[in-house]
Design a protein around this motif. Structure first.
Motif, PDB file in Angstrom:
ATOM      1  N   ARG A 167     -10.703  -0.549   3.246  1.00 45.89           N
ATOM      2  CA  ARG A 167     -11.161  -1.430   2.158  1.00 45.89           C
ATOM      3  C   ARG A 167     -10.371  -2.736   2.164  1.00 45.89           C
ATOM      4  N   GLU A 168      -9.057  -2.635   2.351  1.00 46.26           N
ATOM      5  CA  GLU A 168      -8.223  -3.838   2.383  1.00 46.26           C
ATOM      6  C   GLU A 168      -8.636  -4.761   3.529  1.00 46.26           C
TER       7      GLU A 168
ATOM      8  N   MET B 155       0.808  -1.221   0.000  1.00 47.75           N
ATOM      9  CA  MET B 155       0.000   0.000   0.000  1.00 47.75           C
ATOM     10  C   MET B 155       0.841   1.271   0.000  1.00 47.75           C
TER      11      MET B 155
ATOM     12  N   ASN C 244      -2.141   6.633   1.881  1.00 46.55           N
ATOM     13  CA  ASN C 244      -3.554   6.246   1.847  1.00 46.55           C
ATOM     14  C   ASN C 244      -4.048   5.741   3.188  1.00 46.55           C
TER      15      ASN C 244
ATOM     16  N   ARG D   5      -7.999   5.671   3.787  1.00 50.90           N
ATOM     17  CA  ARG D   5      -9.281   5.003   3.547  1.00 50.90           C
ATOM     18  C   ARG D   5      -9.083   3.642   2.894  1.00 50.90           C
ATOM     19  N   GLU D   6      -8.050   3.523   2.071  1.00 51.21           N
ATOM     20  CA  GLU D   6      -7.777   2.249   1.405  1.00 51.21           C
ATOM     21  C   GLU D   6      -7.547   1.133   2.422  1.00 51.21           C
TER      22      GLU D   6
END
Length: 325
Positions: A232-233, A222, A226, A228-229
């Protein structure tokens, strides 16, 4: 001046009072100790950038596991340095591979110690990347089959938990399916769900002999920018069957740790990585910091941010310090 206003120091005046109102606690039960198992015998090679941490052949590693268990640390996390490497990391999923043999030795000689294994190909490939290379980059889906084979081989050798660190999309589902279909539905998966492409891994690359021979790992790890990612992950890995999720590295990503603690109820691990360890060791060796105080403060920081499990090279020292207090 009126006397009834809030005075924070009223409950800080002595150690007994501070203990009574302490919000966060640290226990030896929170710790996991990483170990590097090297092919061969008679090997006890200190890693130059990680004072006190060694590449060890199995007989020495088993002795350290006895020490770890004696300190009350519940688990170790294994990384392997194989005899030889190739383009597809064959030793990673060989029944006679370095990690598989190490697991059997620990289970035979140190019963009761929980053995967690890192599941990745970077230590076993001659190119140093975490999967199969196609057109100059890691082929995600071609790698999944090999990761599932690796995890299954670890569990067949006796691993109590597998921890995929490769950051391939869909690898938790692939591993979970392989384990379930082979009768290992009770074995948990601790996913490196949020693993950043970090500069803090430098000393580990020496320890695991896993430096990429070309390019870097930014196409699958990653971006440090980031936030917010990360949610999601983690959500994807939870949906695929992860039992524990991890954030790596630790100190630069405490905000991510707290975000995940606020958003999910699974056990949460953090990896206090090699660069974090080595910086503390270097500063302490120069007399710039109080090592014990800084390390324990760091561990409390991880706990306060929401971690249930702390993977750290400081684990043995922390266990001794906690036992003394």
């Amino acid at each position: 001046m009126r006397e009834s206003y809030f005075r924070a120091r009223r409950i800080r005046g002595n150690e007994t009072m501070r203990r009574m109102v302490r919000e966060t606690s640290l226990s030896v039960d929170d710790l996991v100790y990483p170990l590097f198992s090297a092919f061969g015998s008679g090997i006890m090679k200190e890693i130059s950038s990680m004072p006190g941490i060694y590449q060890q052949s199995i007989e020495h590693l088993v002795e350290e596991c006895r020490e770890v268990q004696g300190l009350g640390i519940p688990a170790v996390l294994l990384f392997g340095i194989p005899e030889s490497k190739d383009g597809v990391g064959s030793d990673a999923y060989s029944d006679s591979g370095i990690i598989q043999e190490t697991i059997r030795a620990i289970k035979r000689e140190v019963p009761g110690l929980t053995v967690i294994t890192d599941v990745c190909l970077c230590e076993y490939t001659d190119h140093g990347h975490c999967g199969v290379i196609e057109d100059g980059d890691v082929d995600n889906d071609a790698t999944l089959e090999l990761l599932a084979k690796e995890a299954l081989s670890h569990v067949r050798a006796g691993a109590d938990m597998v921890a995929p660190s490769d950051m391939m999309d869909g690898r938790v589902a692939a591993i979970r399916e392989a384990l379930d279909n082979s009768g290992f539905s009770s074995v948990p998966v601790m996913s490196y769900a949020v693993k950043y492409a970090s500069g803090y891994y430098g000393p580990f690359r020496e320890a695991a002999e896993s430096t990429p021979q070309f390019g870097d790992r930014r196409s699958y790890q990653m971006d440090p920018a980031n936030r917010r990612e990360a949610l999601r992950e983690a959500s994807a890995d939870i949906d695929e069957g992860a039992d524990i999720i991890m954030v790596k590295p630790g100190l630069p990503y405490l905000d991510i740790l707290r975000d995940l603690r606020n958003s999910c109820n699974l056990p949460l691990a953090v990896y206090n990585v090699s660069g974090e360890y080595s910086m503390v060791k270097a500063a302490a060796a120069n007399g710039w910091i109080d090592e014990e105080r800084v390390v324990l403060e760091t561990m409390l920081g991880f706990k306060r941010a929401g971690a249930d499990i702390i993977i750290t090279y400081h684990a043995k020292d922390v266990a001794r310090w906690l036992g003394r207090n």
